[in-house]
Design a protein around this motif. Structure first.
Motif, PDB file in Angstrom:
ATOM      1  N   ARG A  43       0.751  -1.316   0.310  1.00 18.91           N
ATOM      2  CA  ARG A  43       0.321  -0.088  -0.352  1.00 18.91           C
ATOM      3  C   ARG A  43       0.401   1.376   0.074  1.00 18.91           C
ATOM      4  O   ARG A  43       2.021   1.104   0.692  1.00 18.91           O
ATOM      5  N   LEU A  44       0.534   2.550  -0.428  1.00 14.24           N
ATOM      6  CA  LEU A  44       1.204   3.381  -0.844  1.00 14.24           C
ATOM      7  C   LEU A  44       0.608   4.507   0.056  1.00 14.24           C
ATOM      8  O   LEU A  44      -0.895   4.676  -1.169  1.00 14.24           O
ATOM      9  N   SER A  45      -0.135   5.796   0.871  1.00 13.09           N
ATOM     10  CA  SER A  45      -0.946   6.597   1.164  1.00 13.09           C
ATOM     11  C   SER A  45      -1.549   7.187  -0.327  1.00 13.09           C
ATOM     12  O   SER A  45      -0.798   8.099  -1.071  1.00 13.09           O
ATOM     13  N   ARG A  46      -2.302   7.920   0.298  1.00  9.39           N
ATOM     14  CA  ARG A  46      -2.730   8.533  -0.791  1.00  9.39           C
ATOM     15  C   ARG A  46      -1.547   9.993  -1.139  1.00  9.39           C
ATOM     16  O   ARG A  46      -1.429  10.697  -2.160  1.00  9.39           O
ATOM     17  N   SER A  47      -1.380  10.701   0.224  1.00 11.09           N
ATOM     18  CA  SER A  47      -0.864  11.619   0.357  1.00 11.09           C
ATOM     19  C   SER A  47       0.401  11.870  -0.673  1.00 11.09           C
ATOM     20  O   SER A  47       1.128  12.773  -0.956  1.00 11.09           O
ATOM     21  N   ALA A  48       1.487  10.295  -0.280  1.00 13.20           N
ATOM     22  CA  ALA A  48       2.714   9.404  -0.236  1.00 13.20           C
ATOM     23  C   ALA A  48       2.580  10.108  -1.583  1.00 13.20           C
ATOM     24  O   ALA A  48       3.732  10.490  -2.988  1.00 13.20           O
ATOM     25  N   MET A  49       1.499   9.124  -2.827  1.00 12.34           N
ATOM     26  CA  MET A  49       1.522   9.727  -4.096  1.00 12.34           C
ATOM     27  C   MET A  49       0.724  10.654  -4.936  1.00 12.34           C
ATOM     28  O   MET A  49       2.715  11.072  -5.548  1.00 12.34           O
ATOM     29  N   ALA A  50       0.427  11.154  -3.921  1.00 14.61           N
ATOM     30  CA  ALA A  50       0.717  12.690  -4.324  1.00 14.61           C
ATOM     31  C   ALA A  50       2.043  13.250  -4.297  1.00 14.61           C
ATOM     32  O   ALA A  50       2.052  14.027  -5.882  1.00 14.61           O
ATOM     33  N   ALA A  51       2.160  13.295  -3.924  1.00 11.32           N
ATOM     34  CA  ALA A  51       4.074  14.131  -3.474  1.00 11.32           C
ATOM     35  C   ALA A  51       4.359  13.956  -4.604  1.00 11.32           C
ATOM     36  O   ALA A  51       5.279  14.349  -4.949  1.00 11.32           O
ATOM     37  N   ARG A  52       4.506  12.330  -5.201  1.00 10.05           N
ATOM     38  CA  ARG A  52       5.157  11.998  -5.763  1.00 10.05           C
ATOM     39  C   ARG A  52       4.573  12.467  -7.053  1.00 10.05           C
ATOM     40  O   ARG A  52       5.781  12.586  -8.093  1.00 10.05           O
ATOM     41  N   LEU A  53       4.042  12.374  -7.313  1.00  9.85           N
ATOM     42  CA  LEU A  53       3.332  12.333  -8.971  1.00  9.85           C
ATOM     43  C   LEU A  53       3.766  13.852  -8.704  1.00  9.85           C
ATOM     44  O   LEU A  53       3.852  14.502 -10.441  1.00  9.85           O
ATOM     45  N   TRP A  54       3.382  14.578  -8.320  1.00  6.51           N
ATOM     46  CA  TRP A  54       3.159  16.586  -8.661  1.00  6.51           C
ATOM     47  C   TRP A  54       4.057  17.002  -7.195  1.00  6.51           C
ATOM     48  O   TRP A  54       3.767  17.937  -6.242  1.00  6.51           O
ATOM     49  N   PRO A  55       5.693  16.930  -7.459  1.00  4.81           N
ATOM     50  CA  PRO A  55       6.108  17.177  -5.919  1.00  4.81           C
ATOM     51  C   PRO A  55       6.220  18.472  -5.944  1.00  4.81           C
ATOM     52  O   PRO A  55       6.386  19.145  -4.509  1.00  4.81           O
ATOM     53  N   ASP A  56       5.889  19.708  -7.239  1.00  5.74           N
ATOM     54  CA  ASP A  56       5.999  20.857  -6.884  1.00  5.74           C
ATOM     55  C   ASP A  56       4.747  22.118  -6.376  1.00  5.74           C
ATOM     56  O   ASP A  56       4.419  23.335  -6.208  1.00  5.74           O
ATOM     57  N   LEU A  57       4.016  20.951  -6.201  1.00  2.84           N
ATOM     58  CA  LEU A  57       2.737  21.040  -5.905  1.00  2.84           C
ATOM     59  C   LEU A  57       2.589  21.301  -4.516  1.00  2.84           C
ATOM     60  O   LEU A  57       3.031  20.335  -3.352  1.00  2.84           O
ATOM     61  N   ASP A  58       1.485  22.138  -2.969  1.00  8.96           N
ATOM     62  CA  ASP A  58       1.156  22.280  -2.604  1.00  8.96           C
ATOM     63  C   ASP A  58       0.333  20.944  -2.128  1.00  8.96           C
ATOM     64  O   ASP A  58       0.071  20.096  -2.621  1.00  8.96           O
ATOM     65  N   PRO A  59       0.314  19.927  -0.767  1.00  7.47           N
ATOM     66  CA  PRO A  59      -0.260  19.320  -0.246  1.00  7.47           C
ATOM     67  C   PRO A  59      -1.400  18.885  -0.725  1.00  7.47           C
ATOM     68  O   PRO A  59      -2.461  17.962  -1.587  1.00  7.47           O
ATOM     69  N   MET A  60      -2.733  20.707  -0.580  1.00  3.55           N
ATOM     70  CA  MET A  60      -3.389  20.325  -1.146  1.00  3.55           C
ATOM     71  C   MET A  60      -4.394  20.234  -3.077  1.00  3.55           C
ATOM     72  O   MET A  60      -4.880  19.291  -3.105  1.00  3.55           O
ATOM     73  N   SER A  61      -3.259  21.086  -3.894  1.00  4.18           N
ATOM     74  CA  SER A  61      -3.662  20.623  -4.724  1.00  4.18           C
ATOM     75  C   SER A  61      -2.529  20.034  -5.685  1.00  4.18           C
ATOM     76  O   SER A  61      -3.572  18.826  -6.195  1.00  4.18           O
ATOM     77  N   SER A  62      -2.184  19.000  -4.441  1.00  7.67           N
ATOM     78  CA  SER A  62      -1.888  17.590  -5.348  1.00  7.67           C
ATOM     79  C   SER A  62      -3.053  16.171  -4.842  1.00  7.67           C
ATOM     80  O   SER A  62      -3.071  15.103  -5.661  1.00  7.67           O
ATOM     81  N   ALA A  63      -3.197  16.697  -3.906  1.00  7.15           N
ATOM     82  CA  ALA A  63      -4.434  15.730  -3.738  1.00  7.15           C
ATOM     83  C   ALA A  63      -5.222  15.982  -4.322  1.00  7.15           C
ATOM     84  O   ALA A  63      -5.927  15.184  -5.246  1.00  7.15           O
ATOM     85  N   LYS A  64      -5.804  16.882  -5.024  1.00 11.25           N
ATOM     86  CA  LYS A  64      -6.973  17.114  -5.912  1.00 11.25           C
ATOM     87  C   LYS A  64      -6.375  16.483  -6.822  1.00 11.25           C
ATOM     88  O   LYS A  64      -7.751  16.217  -7.684  1.00 11.25           O
ATOM     89  N   ARG A  65      -4.993  17.118  -7.498  1.00  4.50           N
ATOM     90  CA  ARG A  65      -4.680  16.549  -9.128  1.00  4.50           C
ATOM     91  C   ARG A  65      -4.886  14.777  -8.491  1.00  4.50           C
ATOM     92  O   ARG A  65      -5.262  14.149  -9.806  1.00  4.50           O
ATOM     93  N   LEU A  66      -4.611  13.914  -7.634  1.00  3.75           N
ATOM     94  CA  LEU A  66      -4.629  13.003  -7.560  1.00  3.75           C
ATOM     95  C   LEU A  66      -5.626  12.408  -7.506  1.00  3.75           C
ATOM     96  O   LEU A  66      -6.706  11.479  -8.234  1.00  3.75           O
ATOM     97  N   ARG A  67      -7.144  12.686  -7.116  1.00  5.73           N
ATOM     98  CA  ARG A  67      -8.857  13.148  -7.328  1.00  5.73           C
ATOM     99  C   ARG A  67      -8.671  12.871  -8.693  1.00  5.73           C
ATOM    100  O   ARG A  67     -10.068  11.732  -8.841  1.00  5.73           O
ATOM    101  N   GLN A  68      -8.673  14.411  -9.203  1.00  6.16           N
ATOM    102  CA  GLN A  68      -9.204  14.249 -10.504  1.00  6.16           C
ATOM    103  C   GLN A  68      -8.702  13.221 -11.554  1.00  6.16           C
ATOM    104  O   GLN A  68      -9.403  11.765 -12.352  1.00  6.16           O
ATOM    105  N   LEU A  69      -7.346  12.446 -11.841  1.00  3.59           N
ATOM    106  CA  LEU A  69      -6.789  11.420 -11.898  1.00  3.59           C
ATOM    107  C   LEU A  69      -7.025   9.855 -11.539  1.00  3.59           C
ATOM    108  O   LEU A  69      -7.804   9.394 -13.115  1.00  3.59           O
ATOM    109  N   LEU A  70      -7.456   9.518 -10.902  1.00  2.00           N
ATOM    110  CA  LEU A  70      -8.330   8.700 -10.093  1.00  2.00           C
ATOM    111  C   LEU A  70      -9.985   8.053 -11.078  1.00  2.00           C
ATOM    112  O   LEU A  70     -10.471   7.444 -11.733  1.00  2.00           O
ATOM    113  N   TRP A  71     -10.338   9.792 -11.146  1.00  5.43           N
ATOM    114  CA  TRP A  71     -11.371   9.764 -11.657  1.00  5.43           C
ATOM    115  C   TRP A  71     -12.206   9.468 -13.016  1.00  5.43           C
ATOM    116  O   TRP A  71     -12.204   8.679 -14.093  1.00  5.43           O
TER     117      TRP A  71
END
Length: 236
Positions: A43-71
């Motif tokens: 398992r990989l936490s959502r926050s860790a995955m978001a940080a890996r995929l979008w390291p230049d974004l703040d946690p809230m923005s990267s979390a939003k991007r991850l939700r959009q990607l999964l959708w």
């Protein structure tokens, strides 16, 4: 051997994704998501995955991007991912070639010599293959380094065992592959020198020593170790 209808992720040497035997091509970001899940082997936490995929974004923005990607991820790729409230992981029926290669390398390091007498060419091919050759994410590069260390140790063990069994041809092939993984490591050239001497090829043995000595002097400013020097001392 993988079954034709298996869901697989290939990481050696490049990323590829197959569902029921048919290759699928998720977009670049989705591919990176699958790669990181495959490397994690858990398992990989959502926050860790978001940080890996979008390291230049703040946690809230990267979390939003991850939700959009999964959708919007393609249905065939989505079927390979188990999406939890706080974590992600690969589905249980997805196989990853890197996991098998890593297990084989670890088995070689702990096997008794008699188990290493005849090595399947497939194992040698896996040990000679780079991990995600084109990947540049920090986690990928770190994992590539760990894989190179592990496969070098496995190749050294196989080469040393082949030499002890008098199989100089296999020893030369395996030690050469080890040198390709790390041209500064001393065990592969040491095995090569010994194997060539056992075959009576003193010229190639000495040339191997000279080539290695030139590399370590240039890169590290040191001489080959005493064990290697002793092998060629009588040839000078």
């Amino acid at each position: 051997m993988q079954a034709p209808d298996e869901d697989t992720i290939q990481l050696l040497p490049h990323f590829a994704c197959r569902l029921a035997g048919h290759e699928i091509g998720p977009d670049e970001t989705a591919s990176r998501l699958l790669i990181h899940l495959a490397l994690e082997a858990g398992r990989l936490s959502r926050s860790a995955m978001a940080a890996r995929l979008w390291p230049d974004l703040d946690p809230m923005s990267s979390a939003k991007r991850l939700r959009q990607l999964l959708w919007r991820i393609r249905p065939e790729a989505r079927s390979m991912v188990v999406i939890g409230a706080d974590s992600l992981r690969l589905a249980d029926d997805v196989t990853v070639d890197y996991h098998a290669a890593r297990s084989l390398a670890q088995h070689i390091l702990h096997a008794v010599p008699s188990e290493l007498h005849e090595i399947d060419p497939l194992i040698v091919r896996l040990l000679s293959t780079e991990l995600l050759r084109d990947g540049h994410d920090e986690e990928i590069m770190n994992e590539r380094y760990r894989w190179d260390r592990l496969r070098l140790l496995a190749l050294e063990r196989l080469a040393t065992t082949a030499l002890e069994l008098g199989d100089t041809e296999s020893a030369i092939v395996l030690a050469t592959l080890g040198s390709h993984v790390d041209d500064l490591a001393e065990i592969p050239p040491r095995v090569l020198v010994q194997a060539h001497l056992m075959r009576g090829d003193t010229v190639t043995a000495y040339r191997t020593y000279l080539d290695y000595g030139a590399v370590v002097r240039r890169e590290l400013g040191v001489e080959p170790g005493p064990a290697l020097q002793d092998l060629v001392a009588r040839l000078r």
